[in-house]
Design an enzyme around this catalytic site. Structure first.
Site, PDB file in Angstrom:
ATOM      1  N   CYS A 367       0.711  56.749  22.441  1.00 59.98           N
ATOM      2  CA  CYS A 367       1.127  57.599  23.563  1.00 59.98           C
ATOM      3  C   CYS A 367       2.547  57.292  24.029  1.00 59.98           C
ATOM      4  O   CYS A 367       3.247  58.182  24.522  1.00 59.98           O
ATOM      5  CB  CYS A 367       0.146  57.462  24.727  1.00 59.98           C
ATOM      6  SG  CYS A 367      -0.111  55.766  25.285  1.00 59.98           S
ATOM      7  N   HIS A 588      -1.404  53.949  29.798  1.00 60.59           N
ATOM      8  CA  HIS A 588      -1.202  55.247  29.154  1.00 60.59           C
ATOM      9  C   HIS A 588       0.132  55.823  29.614  1.00 60.59           C
ATOM     10  O   HIS A 588       0.527  55.668  30.771  1.00 60.59           O
ATOM     11  CB  HIS A 588      -2.338  56.208  29.511  1.00 60.59           C
ATOM     12  CG  HIS A 588      -2.221  57.548  28.850  1.00 60.59           C
ATOM     13  ND1 HIS A 588      -2.189  57.705  27.486  1.00 60.59           N
ATOM     14  CD2 HIS A 588      -2.126  58.801  29.382  1.00 60.59           C
ATOM     15  CE1 HIS A 588      -2.082  58.991  27.198  1.00 60.59           C
ATOM     16  NE2 HIS A 588      -2.045  59.670  28.333  1.00 60.59           N
TER      17      HIS A 588
END
Length: 673
Positions: A367, A588
């Site tokens: 990510c 994230h």
């Protein structure tokens, strides 16, 4: 030129087939070995038009089980031809003199003055025998056609003659009469002009016989025209004796049909060749071909068809020493390998309306790379490549524009990593370039990479535009960018960037480390997000140097870790040149951006403004718009809704690390908790 056009159309036909079958890895390998050019056919409608497949395409769609690809449609028609073609033969081929003209029912009126000498005036044939000149004078050409079709009745060969006076041949029937070929070849009779349209060629007409064995039917003429065109537009089928002969048609495929349905010959000079049959000819000759992939109905490839100069670049194949150094800096060990999440991740865009600018993340892991690239794509899209003032128009992007923005965003990332002096691009060759030995674990990726180094940003952009499909739709797009960035910065320099030389770019569970995100955002793999450098007193007069961000970046970063006082994001990242931020929240990375560039320059705008949020892993179905109010502008009810910090979404906490005490409205969207 025509030969090159045929190669491009053939390549497009194969790529369309691979695209329909979902063979993306095969397409990626094909792109590496035979890249597209600006002559490639990039639109399915254009390809159907060039191949004159519109009628067959519509018929196929009406079938109960239609084929998906044009190649399958063509093959189906060819395979179903066998029982339908009728070619008539009559008596002794020598029953009539050479000058007799045969009568053919073609639907096109033949004028008496259509006969003309095509070849005898050509300097190419100035030394030929009188009998050969007589042969050429006996040929006739339709006045509107640039190419005529002829039968040699005794051997049942088809000749095509261009206006330049050069012949090519096609075997039509049996070879029983080959023994008399040399004497009979001079009896060429015109098979009639090609039907004036594809629609007429689809209509079957009975042959009109003449009292001569030198008779060809309308089906003969149509079949010759269709084979010459390189595809079948009739419902007829060649006889079984054509098997083993059709590969000779490769000489006839290099033509284009004009608007009247006539075959035009290219500027290629065909010599009169030996017409004896070759027993070694295969049953079907398929030209070499190559192309790309796109899933929508009309577009084969959305890369802009701009003129792209050819670069004379030296490709360096990967060797085990370089691969080992790469694995050491990425994983910390040459025995580690990329996870499946990394292997399957590329920079494919979303097809969701309103989110077509967004890169889709398949699974957790890479990510950090995806968010950094997404932010750079938005920079290009919102502030550099778009001329529209409408946000909806800027974000509802075309496939062409978003691919262009991707290639230029990748160029910026790699150019920064190369210190604005040089850059290296890793390319997947699809085949292993070295056999690993010793303490090195193969993962089937690094072994297949070759890389090129350029010295200018323009050259870098050209290379990436040429190979952008490997990054956008190839199987290892995310890995290729990571390797390219490391090679730009070099493993040794990256190691010196880090506070601890044993740090890695991919950490536990396949997650990106801050060093990798910083490498992509600011060109240096430093371990910290504060400004400049910081010295820590480690006692006894020793200092530990901690390295941060040296200059203001184009793209910013906000971190939930700052809210918890674990780190401090400096102004170089918190106040970037463009109002776009990579957001680090709970292991994230995602993206926040403002469509107004004024937010990055005018602090008065910070009283009330909109931010858009995109998370490639969240499977968003619509844009998420947040309205941010300063504390003074927020209503009392809005402030009271945010009094309980346990209920505040982490994204809001990240926003407040820059706009302290700001109040965030989710505008009827469910908050992301």
């Amino acid at each position: 030129m025509m030969g090159k056009d045929v190669e491009e159309v053939s390549a497009s036909l194969v790529r369309e087939y691979l695209s329909r079958k979902g063979l993306k890895k095969t397409i990626a390998c094909m792109d590496a070995e035979l890249p597209r050019t600006n002559s490639s056919v990039n639109n399915r409608s254009d390809l159907r038009r060039i191949l004159h497949l519109e009628g067959l395409y519509k018929q196929n769609k009406a079938e109960e089980h239609p084929f998906k690809s044009m190649l399958e449609i063509i093959v189906k028609v060819r395979m179903s031809e066998g029982d339908k073609t009728k070619i008539h033969h009559h008596g002794d081929n020598e029953a009539h003199p050479l000058e007799q003209t045969m009568s053919i029912n073609t639907g096109v009126k033949r004028e008496p003055d259509c006969m003309e000498s095509l070849l005898c005036d050509s300097p190419r044939f100035s030394s030929q025998t009188p009998s050969e000149k007589t042969l050429k004078k006996s040929f006739a050409v339709h006045p509107e056609s640039e190419r005529s079709v002829y039968f040699l009745p005794s051997s049942h060969d088809l000749l095509t003659v261009s206006k330049e006076g050069f012949l090519s041949e096609k075997k039509i029937l049996d070879s029983d009469s080959q023994k008399n070929r040399s004497s009979r070849i001079r009896r060429g009779i015109m098979a009639g002009p090609i039907a004036s349209s594809l629609q007429e060629s689809n209509k079957r007409r009975p042959a009109r016989k003449v009292p001569s064995s030198l008779t060809a039917t309308t089906e003969d003429c149509r079949e010759s025209a269709n084979w010459t065109n390189g595809l079948n537009t009739t419902n007829t089928n060649p006889p079984a004796s054509l098997e083993g002969e059709s590969s000779m048609l490769s000489n006839l495929h290099k033509g284009i049909i004009d608007h009247n349905g006539y075959k035009k010959m290219p500027e290629v000079k065909h010599r009169l060749k030996n017409l004896a049959p070759d027993p070694k000819l295969d049953g079907l000759h398929v030209l070499e071909m190559v192309l790309d992939d796109i899933e929508n109905e009309e577009s084969l490839c959305d890369v802009p068809r701009t003129s792209m100069p050819e670069l004379s670049l030296v490709k360096t194949p990967m060797d085990q020493m370089t691969a080992t150094a790469l694995k050491e800096i990425i994983f910390g060990s040459p025995m580690a390998c990329f996870t499946e999440e990394w292997k399957q991740q590329n920079f494919t865009f979303s097809d969701t309306p309103g989110l077509k600018y967004g890169i889709v993340q398949n699974k957790g892991g890479p990510c950090g790379v995806l968010a950094a690239v997404q932010a750079c794509v938005l920079q290009k899209l919102l502030f550099e490549e778009s001329s529209s003032d409408s946000l909806d128009e800027r974000l509802e992007v075309s496939n062409v524009l978003r691919t262009k923005c991707l290639s230029r965003a990748l160029a910026d990332i790699l150019w920064r990593a190369g210190n604005m002096k040089r850059a290296t691009v890793a390319i997947n060759t699809g085949r292993s370039l070295f056999i690993p030995i010793g303490r090195y674990k193969s993962d089937g990726i690094l072994e297949m990479i070759t890389y090129v180094t350029v010295e200018t940003l323009d050259d870098l952009t050209l290379v990436l535009e040429k190979h952008v499909r490997q990054f956008e739709s190839g199987p290892f797009g995310c890995i290729l960018l990571t390797i390219s960035a490391i090679l730009c910065r070099t493993p040794a320099t990256i190691q010196s960037d880090m506070d601890v030389p044993t740090s890695t770019l991919i950490g536990a569970h396949g997650y990106c480390t801050q060093e990798l995100v910083n490498l992509l955002l600011c060109g240096r793999a430093v371990s910290n997000v504060f400004d400049d450098e910081m010295k820590l007193d480690s006692g006894n007069g020793n200092f530990t140097l901690l390295k941060g961000i040296k200059a203001r970046c184009n793209i910013g970063l906000l971190s939930l870790f700052e809210h918890y006082n674990i780190c401090k994001v400096g102004s170089h990242l918190k106040t970037p040149k463009f109002p776009i931020w990579v957001v680090c929240s709970e292991s994230h990375f995602s993206v926040l951006f403002c469509p107004s560039e004024d937010l990055a320059t005018d602090h008065c705008k910070e009283e009330e403004f909109d931010l858009y949020y995109y998370d490639g892993l969240a499977n968003q179905q619509e844009p998420i718009r947040l309205t941010v109010y300063s504390e003074s502008c927020a209503t009392e009810s809005a402030q009271s809704d945010n009094t309980d910090s346990d209920l505040i979404p982490p994204l809001e906490l990240c926003i407040r690390t820059k706009w302290r005490n700001a109040v965030v409205s989710w505008n009827d969207t469910d908050p992301i908790l």
